[in-house]
Design an enzyme around this catalytic site. Structure first.
Site, PDB file in Angstrom:
ATOM      1  N   GLU A   1       0.817  -1.214   0.000  1.00 27.89           N
ATOM      2  CA  GLU A   1       0.000   0.000   0.000  1.00 27.89           C
ATOM      3  C   GLU A   1       0.849   1.262   0.000  1.00 27.89           C
ATOM      4  OE1 GLU A   1      -0.499  -2.724   1.763  1.00 27.89           O
ATOM      5  OE2 GLU A   1      -2.372  -3.402   0.847  1.00 27.89           O
TER       6      GLU A   1
ATOM      7  N   HIS B   1     -11.765  -6.338   7.886  1.00 34.82           N
ATOM      8  CA  HIS B   1     -12.462  -6.089   6.619  1.00 34.82           C
ATOM      9  C   HIS B   1     -13.727  -5.282   6.911  1.00 34.82           C
ATOM     10  CE1 HIS B   1     -10.005  -9.675   5.819  1.00 34.82           C
ATOM     11  NE2 HIS B   1      -9.973  -9.278   4.570  1.00 34.82           N
TER      12      HIS B   1
HETATM   13  C1  LIG Z   1      -1.884  -5.102   3.881  1.00 36.01           C
HETATM   14  C2  LIG Z   1      -2.857  -5.924   3.132  1.00 36.01           C
HETATM   15  N1  LIG Z   1      -3.163  -5.580   1.863  1.00 36.01           N
HETATM   16  C3  LIG Z   1      -4.061  -6.291   1.163  1.00 36.01           C
HETATM   17  C4  LIG Z   1      -4.681  -7.361   1.713  1.00 36.01           C
HETATM   18  C5  LIG Z   1      -5.700  -8.152   0.928  1.00 36.01           C
HETATM   19  N2  LIG Z   1      -5.156  -9.476   0.631  1.00 36.01           N
HETATM   20  C6  LIG Z   1      -5.446 -10.522   1.406  1.00 36.01           C
HETATM   21  S1  LIG Z   1      -4.596 -11.876   0.976  1.00 36.01           S
HETATM   22  C7  LIG Z   1      -3.830 -11.076  -0.282  1.00 36.01           C
HETATM   23  C8  LIG Z   1      -2.842 -11.802  -1.122  1.00 36.01           C
HETATM   24  C9  LIG Z   1      -1.810 -12.465  -0.295  1.00 36.01           C
HETATM   25  O1  LIG Z   1      -0.911 -13.108  -1.120  1.00 36.01           O
HETATM   26  P1  LIG Z   1       0.321 -13.916  -0.563  1.00 36.01           P
HETATM   27  O2  LIG Z   1       1.074 -13.107   0.411  1.00 36.01           O
HETATM   28  O3  LIG Z   1       1.062 -14.413  -1.740  1.00 36.01           O
HETATM   29  O4  LIG Z   1      -0.306 -15.125   0.246  1.00 36.01           O
HETATM   30  P2  LIG Z   1      -1.293 -16.281  -0.268  1.00 36.01           P
HETATM   31  O5  LIG Z   1      -2.664 -15.838   0.089  1.00 36.01           O
HETATM   32  O6  LIG Z   1      -1.107 -16.455  -1.734  1.00 36.01           O
HETATM   33  O7  LIG Z   1      -0.905 -17.477   0.517  1.00 36.01           O
HETATM   34  C10 LIG Z   1      -4.269  -9.755  -0.360  1.00 36.01           C
HETATM   35  C11 LIG Z   1      -3.846  -8.783  -1.373  1.00 36.01           C
HETATM   36  C12 LIG Z   1      -4.353  -7.681   3.043  1.00 36.01           C
HETATM   37  N3  LIG Z   1      -4.929  -8.717   3.663  1.00 36.01           N
HETATM   38  N4  LIG Z   1      -3.450  -6.949   3.720  1.00 36.01           N
END
Ligand SMILES: Cc1ncc(C[n+]2csc(CCOP(=O)(O)OP(=O)(O)O)c2C)c(N)n1
Lengths: 324, 360
Positions: free
Chosen positions: A60, A129
């Site tokens: 962000e 959320h």
């Molecule tokens: C700071 C933040 N930004 C955005 C989100 C929304 N979000 C939740 S999971 C995710 C993707 C996470 O990807 P990754 O770190 O690769 O983990 P995965 O879910 O693929 O295991 C996002 C963008 C969040 N939870 N926290």
């Protein structure tokens, strides 16, 4: 005219402004191919391509920081923060940088960035959320804070925000993203920022609110009518700048004020409304101001229904100001 | 030293060629091998049951580890019970390895009075202090500096405790990841970062997340070792993490383990991956299923067979079903509990709000 949801109206405004002005670019997590996790940016990637619709890395501070740089250079970036709860990694960029660029450069470097972000409770999203943290941002000089509650306003206010010369935090009440539908002109129009809207006229008491709470207020107003109470619902639409005259005019008319917001009560934006009324319309008040707000706890998961103000709590507040 | 633009070789164990003629050597005693296998099958079963509950509206959300079980279980087993785990979304299975009762696992997702967290968090946010499984927020990457700080504290106290800091590939873009890596390097903290590179952060593929060749290479810039392992090879995940944990415990500093795997399902129950990726690739990865691969390996050594499989599956399924039945029978959380734990002691203002909420 078409019947649009709040979400579709946001999408329509983005398309309209991107077609109108090639300086407008959209960036954020999942906003491109996926069209946004709520689908607010659906179709933009196909129409405008990856140069103007950027799927960013998950950061962000990076999203807002680079949007600021783009704006300094002359673009009109519209970054999306996926949920308002995730805006805090960018807090420094927003509060210390974005909001102060114009001022600290003696007007040389304006940064017209529009940050869009879904916010608020009502979707069973738990602590992270559901937050309504508008007060942190309204407390930051140099940043406008705009919150629509209808599809018409969502389109018109977002268009205004994108054309604005100053940074705007545009908060979208996700609880009503798909549940509130209304006719929205297909043609271009804007709704001015800083002008409140009387969502319902009444003479007995005023409810000041914004976002999803406008619909809770309207529901309560409908019920209050059964008891002969004519509630006026004032949708602030913009917290900064605030339409103070609209607030004062309504209080002068009804003499009774309920301030409704879903954020935690303490230090919430409703406190500002209460202070405004107390300072400038005290002599018109027939009863003390009553605030209906979220409780001073983190936003809960299973107890969301207890936490969120609902029509029942608003009605109780209306009863209190009516029967003082 | 690996280069930032060249992918370093994958560490693999399962597919390493056996010495001709000689009986295949086993890197671990049989009970340990079976613990790894059972751990993976358990998560797969629990995940599919919980995803069903979500589809039926009995829980509100769920994120599975399907296809990533080797990364979760292999790395998870490498930590000792005294070590601290800082999980992200897909590491609930590690809690189960640490004897976190299935009832608590299910209850956290249901969020009723059986839940240790009192219904306050969305599903998949398990935490239990007794097993050193630390509470996480949904906010990506924020747990990583905590893991480093806890590791620094453990060393300060002269406790032989290592911290496991879990993350996805997307998390490596956040400032908190870089901050954590830097502090870990500067203080040589006894922490092991385990990145499950499942190729996607919701819809965003790894190539859009970083221009470096994978994740492991990033460790070099922070002054410590990064290793890239086949994340669908449970033995590789176990052995690589074990080595890193031992090194951290011995004062050798941090390691970043990148487990290269694939998120076979949607990001969570609210995601439709066909919108943004070619599902034929998903099918290819399904052929490299971590459970099937290890099962074949075990079977080739006479350590596992169909009847065992059937017995174990039935056992896990009925354990999950019983847990669900018990948990769902528990009453909802008490509305007044919403006001507890905001502070150690409830201030007067909050007590008044509680009375208001309860209509007292
Ligand atoms: C700071 C933040 N930004 C955005 C989100 C929304 N979000 C939740 S999971 C995710 C993707 C996470 O990807 P990754 O770190 O690769 O983990 P995965 O879910 O693929 O295991 C996002 C963008 C969040 N939870 N926290």
């Amino acid at each position: 005219m078409a019947i649009l949801t709040v979400l579709q109206a946001v999408n329509a405004a983005l398309k309209q402004e991107m077609r109108r002005d090639d300086r407008v670019v959209v960036l954020g997590e999942d906003v491109g191919k996926n069209g946004g996790v709520f689908r607010a940016t659906e179709g933009l990637y196909d129409e405008f391509g990856s140069d103007r619709v950027l799927d960013t890395p998950l950061a962000e501070s990076g999203i807002i920081g680079t949007a600021i740089g783009m704006a300094l250079y002359g673009l009109r970036p519209v970054p999306e923060i996926q949920f308002l709860d995730f805006i805090y990694p960018a807090f420094d960029q927003i509060v210390n940088e974005l909001a102060k660029f114009r001022y600290r450069s003696g007007g040389q470097y304006p940064a017209p960035v529009v940050i869009r972000s879904p916010y608020g409770g009502g979707i069973r999203g738990g602590h992270y959320h559901s937050q309504s943290s508008e007060a942190y941002f309204a407390h930051t000089p140099g940043l406008k804070v705009v919150i629509p509650s209808t599809p018409y306003d969502a389109k018109g206010l977002l268009a205004s925000a994108i054309r604005d010369e100053d940074p705007v935090l545009f908060l979208e009440p996700k609880r009503i993203y798909r549940t509130v539908k209304a006719e929205v002109p297909d043609t271009e129009y804007t709704v001015p920022i800083g002008v409140a809207r009387i969502a319902r006229e009444g003479r007995s008491c005023s409810i000041f609110c914004y976002g999803a709470m406008v619909h809770v207020a309207l529901e309560a107003a409908e019920k209050a009518k059964e008891k002969g109470t004519e509630v006026e619902v004032v949708d602030l639409r913009s917290l900064v700048p605030l339409d103070e005259e609209a607030v004062l005019a309504s209080v002068r008319k009804t003499g009774r004020a309920v301030v409704l917001y879903e954020a935690p009560r303490t230090g919430g934006f409703g406190a500002e409304i209460s202070a405004l009324i107390a300072e400038r319309a005290l002599e018109y008040l027939e009863a003390p101001i009553v605030r209906v707000a979220g409780f001073d706890t983190p936003f809960p998961y299973t107890l969301e229904h207890v936490y969120m103000p609902d029509a029942r709590r608003v009605l109780a507040a209306v009863d209190r100001v009516m029967n003082f | 030293m690996s280069s930032p633009t060249e992918v370093s070789p994958l560490y693999q164990v399962l597919d390493a060629p056996a010495e001709p003629g000689a009986p295949p050597a086993s890197p671990l005693p049989t009970p340990d091998l079976l613990r790894l296998y059972r751990g993976m099958v358990r998560i797969r079963t629990v995940d599919s049951r919980m995803l069903n509950l979500q589809r039926q509206g009995r829980i509100g959300f769920y994120g599975t580890a399907t296809g990533e079980e080797a990364a979760v279980v292999g790395s998870g087993c490498a930590f000792e019970p005294r070590d601290w785990i800082f999980p992200a979304l897909r590491q609930g299975g590690i809690a189960l390895l640490r004897d976190y009762p299935l009832d608590l696992y299910v209850a956290q997702c249901v969020g009723n009075s059986a839940d240790l967290l009192r219904g306050r968090q969305m599903p998949c946010h398990y935490s239990d202090r007794r097993i050193h499984f630390v509470s996480w927020s949904s906010v990506i990457a924020t747990q990583l500096p905590h893991a480093v700080g806890a590791a620094m504290a453990a060393r300060l106290r002269r406790d032989p405790v290592v911290c496991g800091a879990y993350l996805g590939d997307g998390a490596t873009s956040e400032g908190d990841f870089h901050v954590a890596m830097n502090f870990a390097g500067v203080y040589r903290a006894p922490v092991v970062f385990v990145c499950q590179n499942n190729q996607f952060a919701i819809s965003v593929p790894i190539e859009r997340q970083t221009a470096s060749a994978g994740i492991a290479v990033k460790a070099a810039a922070y002054g410590f070792e990064g290793v890239r392992v086949d994340g669908n090879d449970v033995l590789a995940c176990y052995l690589a993490t074990r080595k890193a944990v031992d090194k951290a415990r011995a004062g050798g500093g941090p390691t970043l383990v990148e487990a290269v795997t694939y998120r076979r399902g949607g990001h969570s129950s609210s995601d439709d991956p066909s919108r943004y990726r070619d599902e034929r690739v998903t099918e290819e990865w399904a052929r490299r299923d971590p459970i099937l691969r290890f099962r074949r390996w075990l079977e080739a050594r006479g350590l596992w067979n169909d009847p065992e499989e059937e017995r174990f599956q039935t056992e896990v399924k009925s354990a999950v079903d019983e847990a669900i039945r018990r948990v769902e029978a528990a009453p909802p959380v008490d509305p007044g509990s919403m006001f507890e734990d905001v502070f150690a002691e409830m201030p007067a203002q909050l007590r008044a709000q509680r009375r208001e909420a309860l209509g007292e």
